[in-house]
Design a protein around this motif. Structure first.
Motif, PDB file in Angstrom:
ATOM      1  N   ASN A  12       0.813  -1.228   0.000  1.00 51.42           N
ATOM      2  CA  ASN A  12       0.000   0.000   0.000  1.00 51.42           C
ATOM      3  C   ASN A  12       0.843   1.274   0.000  1.00 51.42           C
ATOM      4  O   ASN A  12       0.684   2.117   0.872  1.00 51.42           O
ATOM      5  N   SER A  15      -0.179   5.306   1.050  1.00 53.86           N
ATOM      6  CA  SER A  15      -1.390   5.415   1.860  1.00 53.86           C
ATOM      7  C   SER A  15      -1.010   5.341   3.338  1.00 53.86           C
ATOM      8  O   SER A  15       0.139   5.058   3.688  1.00 53.86           O
ATOM      9  N   ASN A  17      -1.799   3.120   5.304  1.00 55.31           N
ATOM     10  CA  ASN A  17      -1.517   1.741   5.668  1.00 55.31           C
ATOM     11  C   ASN A  17      -0.191   1.258   5.105  1.00 55.31           C
ATOM     12  O   ASN A  17       0.056   0.063   5.073  1.00 55.31           O
ATOM     13  N   GLU A  18       0.625   2.174   4.630  1.00 53.92           N
ATOM     14  CA  GLU A  18       1.884   1.763   4.010  1.00 53.92           C
ATOM     15  C   GLU A  18       2.683   0.891   4.973  1.00 53.92           C
ATOM     16  O   GLU A  18       2.798   1.192   6.168  1.00 53.92           O
TER      17      GLU A  18
END
Lengths: 257, 292
Positions: A12, A15, A17-18
């Motif tokens: 991801n 974002s 949520n990386e």
């Protein structure tokens, strides 16, 4: 020889949520090795297998098989020389096809899937001989749809199908995790037998520390995208389950679990 | 008698379509709406060829190949451009409407005075006068059987095994070192080839092309497949392809009965839809719900 060199993998990217899983990850497997991989959830074990098989892409790095970079190859091309058994027993077989049809399908791997007859009647006896050592009675069920078999029977068949043809690597992705303890034991013994017999280079991811210790010629532990323990050959024979469990607990505490 | 003949004729013609739908829906698990376009596509190609004076028998292979090409397009949109299965079909169906109009010329093309596979010098010379009213149904039967047995044969080849495997568990196709996208494209092309073949025969039986003939074709196909496969699930001596063909005839019989009972001809599509719903609910096919 299989080499993963300088692998970078972000999930991801861009974002909130990386998640950076692999940062300059390096790992080498020698020919003929049987590597057991352990590690907690999210440590990158299955991601590593997926990267080798081409199921997921990497951001940077090299995957070398005997010196040849296979990173540009599509998943289905790479898997021509890889046999893979999944955690889910239904992934390695076709449920609506019979045992005979499934084995014929696997038998043809590497050859063209043309308009020739799907089932080669002359091979039926050979298939029976392959099934007999499993002691699961599958040799008498050649015409039965695989979907009606139990998980253990399917997984045994999947293992057989994955190793029917000459392959360079056998990839086992928690292949005993979905089975009951007794069946898991049978499948594990069968795995060991197949690996020894075919002398195929094997990478096995498992959550069962005892299997990791008892089977295989090398043991690695992964944590947050790194190999934190690597025992091979003589060293591995001295490793016991308690010791591994100890390290496991230590890293889990560090993570706050 | 005429009613029974008409049910058999239409049932078998749509049976070929149902064989195609069976491949996409049951084997590939791909709800393929291209069918609504490829059925009239086969019909359009046929009337155009017949108007140009091409021998009627030639329309069969040409329509099949044309349909196969259409299926390849749907497959390429889905596999290469990664468009969702349902949308790939809708795109093709919509585009084909115009293409069908181009091929046929207009929305309605009669071919009353032209020779067709049912009415040409060879057939008329061979067929004894006593059998002339059964001529059409016999010819349709022969073509349907050829299509069925060819499909049965294909499903038992190595390539056919892959097709069955890809709908079942596409992971294993990759494991076998084969491009699963390619297998899907092959499946879609055979399916739409059969659908166009069905359209080709339909146009010659009706002796006309009608642009609206494709509307609801996929529903008829799905209904036939579901009737056939759920009704004859336990009948082991019947091959699935035979079940699907019988399903199609039964379905046409149901529609004919509804018409016979005096329901307005304009209501045919509504009857089709309601009948399909009833069949789906009765058979409680989980896959069927996903399509809706």
């Amino acid at each position: 020889m299989l080499e993963l060199k300088g692998i970078y993998k972000n999930y991801n990217p861009g974002s909130v949520n990386e998640l950076c899983l692999f940062k300059d990850f390096n790992f080498t497997v020698q020919d003929g090795e049987f590597v057991s991989v352990v590690g907690s959830n999210g440590s990158g074990k299955t991601s590593m297998l997926n990267i080798i098989c081409g199921s997921i892409d990497v951001d940077a790095g090299q995957i070398l098989v005997n010196g040849e970079d296979i990173l540009h190859q599509k998943d289905f091309i790479r898997q021509r020389r890889i046999g893979r058994v999944y955690q889910d027993p239904s992934k390695g077989t076709c449920p609506s096809m019979t045992i005979l049809e499934n084995m014929s399908l696997a038998d043809n791997k590497g050859k063209p899937y043309n308009l020739g007859r799907g089932v080669n009647k002359q091979r039926v006896e050979e298939y029976r001989d392959m099934l007999r050592p499993l002691n699961l009675g599958l040799e008498d069920k050649m015409g039965v749809q695989v979907g009606s078999l139990s998980g253990g029977q399917r997984q045994a068949l999947a293992l057989l199908m994955a190793t029917m043809n000459p392959i360079d690597f056998l990839i086992l992705d928690e292949h005993t995790a979905a089975l009951d303890p007794k069946t898991a034991e049978i499948i594990m013994e069968l795995t060991d037998l197949v690996v020894r017999e075919k002398k195929v280079t094997t990478i096995m991811v498992t959550h069962n520390l005892r299997y990791a210790v008892e089977y295989g010629s090398r043991l690695i532990m992964m944590h947050e995208g790194n190999v934190i323990l690597d025992k091979a050959g003589e060293e591995k024979t001295h490793v016991d389950t308690e010791q591994i469990m100890g390290i496991f607990n230590k890293i889990s505490v560090e993570c706050g679990n | 008698m005429a009613l029974i003949l008409s049910v058999l004729e239409q049932g078998m013609i749509y049976g070929i379509l149902a064989l195609g739908v069976y491949i996409t829906y049951k084997i590939l698990d791909f709800p393929d709406l291209t069918v609504d376009g490829s059925f009239p596509f086969g019909a359009a190609v046929t009337v155009r060829l017949i108007s140009l004076g091409v021998p009627a028998v030639m329309t069969l292979p040409v329509a099949f190949l044309g349909g196969a090409l259409v299926g390849i397009c749907t497959g390429l949109i889905h596999v290469k451009l990664k468009v969702r299965d349902l949308l790939s079909g809708i795109i093709m169906m919509t585009g084909l409407y115009t293409i069908n109009l181009w091929i046929a010329g207009t929305g309605y093309v009669p071919i009353f005075n032209k020779s067709t596979i049912f009415d040409n010098s060879v057939v008329n010379a061979v067929c004894p006068a006593a059998l002339s009213r059964f001529k059409t149904v016999i010819i349709i039967f022969v073509i349907t059987m050829v299509a069925k047995y060819l499909l049965d044969w294909y499903m038992n080849t190595k390539s056919g095994f892959l097709l069955r495997a890809v709908g079942d568990n596409d992971v294993i196709v990759t494991s076998l070192g084969v491009d699963k996208g390619l297998v899907k494209i092959v499946g879609l092309s055979i399916a739409n080839g059969l659908v166009a073949l069905s359209g080709c025969i339909f146009a010659q039986q009706q002796r006309s092309f009608e642009i609206s003939s494709g509307t609801g074709a996929v529903v008829i196909g799905l209904a036939s497949v579901i009737i056939g496969t759920s009704l004859f699930k336990k009948v082991t001596f019947l091959r699935v392809t035979s079940s699907v063909l019988i399903g199609s005839i039964l379905y046409k019989a149901c529609v004919a009965l509804a018409m016979f009972a005096g329901i307005d001809a304009n209501a045919i599509k509504l009857i089709t839809a309601v009948l399909f719903l009833i069949i789906l609910v009765i058979s409680m096919d989980r896959k069927g719900k996903k399509v809706c």
